[in-house]
Design an enzyme around this catalytic site. Structure first.
Site, PDB file in Angstrom:
ATOM      1  N   SER A 290       0.860  -1.184   0.000  1.00 53.73           N
ATOM      2  CA  SER A 290       0.000   0.000   0.000  1.00 53.73           C
ATOM      3  C   SER A 290       0.893   1.229   0.000  1.00 53.73           C
ATOM      4  CB  SER A 290      -0.879   0.010   1.246  1.00 53.73           C
ATOM      5  OG  SER A 290      -1.339   1.340   1.464  1.00 53.73           O
TER       6      SER A 290
ATOM      7  N   HIS B 196      -1.657  -1.180  -3.987  1.00 56.16           N
ATOM      8  CA  HIS B 196      -2.899  -0.782  -3.319  1.00 56.16           C
ATOM      9  C   HIS B 196      -2.865   0.730  -3.106  1.00 56.16           C
ATOM     10  CE1 HIS B 196      -6.311  -1.641  -0.577  1.00 56.16           C
ATOM     11  NE2 HIS B 196      -5.829  -0.654   0.165  1.00 56.16           N
TER      12      HIS B 196
ATOM     13  N   ASP C  27      -4.751   4.018  -1.566  1.00 55.30           N
ATOM     14  CA  ASP C  27      -5.755   4.393  -0.569  1.00 55.30           C
ATOM     15  C   ASP C  27      -6.279   5.804  -0.824  1.00 55.30           C
ATOM     16  OD1 ASP C  27      -6.018   2.143   1.263  1.00 55.30           O
ATOM     17  OD2 ASP C  27      -3.868   2.428   1.555  1.00 55.30           O
TER      18      ASP C  27
ATOM     19  N   HIS D  66      -8.692   1.772  -3.561  1.00 58.63           N
ATOM     20  CA  HIS D  66      -9.581   1.522  -2.417  1.00 58.63           C
ATOM     21  C   HIS D  66     -10.239   2.855  -2.074  1.00 58.63           C
ATOM     22  CE1 HIS D  66      -9.628   0.516   2.196  1.00 58.63           C
ATOM     23  NE2 HIS D  66     -10.843   0.649   1.695  1.00 58.63           N
TER      24      HIS D  66
ATOM     25  N   MET E 225     -11.512  -5.269   5.770  1.00 55.49           N
ATOM     26  CA  MET E 225     -10.708  -4.349   6.582  1.00 55.49           C
ATOM     27  C   MET E 225     -10.414  -4.988   7.933  1.00 55.49           C
ATOM     28  SD  MET E 225     -10.110  -1.812   4.658  1.00 55.49           S
ATOM     29  CE  MET E 225      -9.121  -0.928   5.876  1.00 55.49           C
TER      30      MET E 225
HETATM   31  C1  DX5 Z   1      -6.042   2.089   6.008  1.00 52.22           C
HETATM   32  C2  DX5 Z   1      -5.713   1.703   4.578  1.00 52.22           C
HETATM   33  C3  DX5 Z   1      -4.644   0.696   4.444  1.00 52.22           C
HETATM   34  C4  DX5 Z   1      -3.293   1.099   4.989  1.00 52.22           C
HETATM   35  C5  DX5 Z   1      -2.731  -0.100   5.670  1.00 52.22           C
HETATM   36  O1  DX5 Z   1      -7.153   2.902   6.030  1.00 52.22           O
HETATM   37  O2  DX5 Z   1      -6.870   1.224   3.909  1.00 52.22           O
HETATM   38  O3  DX5 Z   1      -4.504   0.246   3.096  1.00 52.22           O
HETATM   39  O4  DX5 Z   1      -2.374   1.526   4.042  1.00 52.22           O
HETATM   40  O5  DX5 Z   1      -1.599   0.274   6.357  1.00 52.22           O
HETATM   41  P1  DX5 Z   1      -0.849  -0.727   7.337  1.00 52.22           P
HETATM   42  O6  DX5 Z   1      -0.395  -1.890   6.519  1.00 52.22           O
HETATM   43  O7  DX5 Z   1       0.288   0.115   7.848  1.00 52.22           O
HETATM   44  O8  DX5 Z   1      -1.812  -1.097   8.417  1.00 52.22           O
HETATM   45 ZN    ZN Z   2      -6.570   0.268   1.887  1.00 47.02          ZN
END
Ligand code: DX5
Ligand code: ZN
Length: 216
Positions: free
Chosen positions: A6, A31, A33, A64, A135
């Site tokens: 991500s 990914h 965000d 996402h 999630m």
């Molecule tokens: C959170 C995002 C995630 C985030 C995850 O709202 O949807 O994609 O990047 O980050 P980590 O892997 O650090 O929990």
């Molecule tokens: Zn995400």
């Protein structure tokens, strides 16, 4: 099982180098965000940045959408180069209409469910999706602690995934200590933000970090 970096935790002052580094580390997907400061308490990237990312890579881009009224932004994000668009059951007013729009524009339709939302709320839509995102944190920020109870939804979704052929992905709180639980639940794709990027780690470490998460 595959690790999906991500970009949320990447260094945005050198995004193209970060992208190249995870490509070289073996990533096949990225990914992205997208947050609007309304559906979630943070603001991140819009179609303009996705377009810039698209120019840097041929990797599969999954956007996402953590936004209110996602239907307004499906087209801009696909035109910007998203291969999969993932919409929240909690924000879409008409999931089936949104899937139709996504597919008509040539992308894959993904559905995502937040930790407090019940599996029963997405169950009726599982035969219509190309991708399921579960999630494992409340969305908004990288680097949060995994809510392990949310992994139960991966177990519940597995028979549908096998019947209808969509992959299950989890998002949030994945690190070397939590990745095994995620794998045991049966997830196909694992989003990892802070576990791969940042913290001043040199690019050369990305392959080792991703390998470690894969093999743990
Ligand atoms: C959170 C995002 C995630 C985030 C995850 O709202 O949807 O994609 O990047 O980050 P980590 O892997 O650090 O929990
Ligand atoms: Zn995400």
């Amino acid at each position: 099982m595959e690790i999906v970096p991500s970009l949320l935790s990447a260094d945005f002052t050198k995004l193209s180098e970060e992208i190249r580094a995870v490509e070289e580390a073996g990533a096949t997907r990225l990914h992205l965000d997208v947050m609007d400061g309304n559906f979630v308490p943070n603001i991140t990237i819009g179609p303009f940045i996705v377009e810039a990312i698209r120019k840097q890579t041929k990797l599969h881009l999954e956007s996402h959408l953590m936004i209110t009224n996602p239907e307004k932004f499906i087209e801009p994000f696909i035109k910007a180069g998203s291969d999969t668009v993932v919409i929240h059951i909690e924000s879409s007013q008409d999931v089936l209409r949104d899937f139709k729009t996504i597919r008509e524009l040539g992308a894959k339709a993904g559905l995502v469910i937040n930790p407090p939302t019940l599996f029963a709320d997405i169950e009726p839509y599982l035969e219509f999706i190309d991708h399921l995102l579960v999630m494992t944190v409340n969305p908004g920020f990288g680097g949060q602690k995994m809510i392990k109870e949310a992994l139960d939804k991966v177990v519940l979704a597995k028979p549908y995934s096998e019947k209808y052929g969509f992959p299950i992905e989890i998002d949030g709180g994945v690190n070397i200590d939590t990745v095994t639980d995620a794998k045991n639940a049966g997830t196909d794709l694992i989003v990892a933000g802070s576990a791969v990027f940042s913290n001043g780690k040199p690019f050369e470490d990305y392959r080792a970090l991703m390998e470690k998460l894969r093999s743990e």
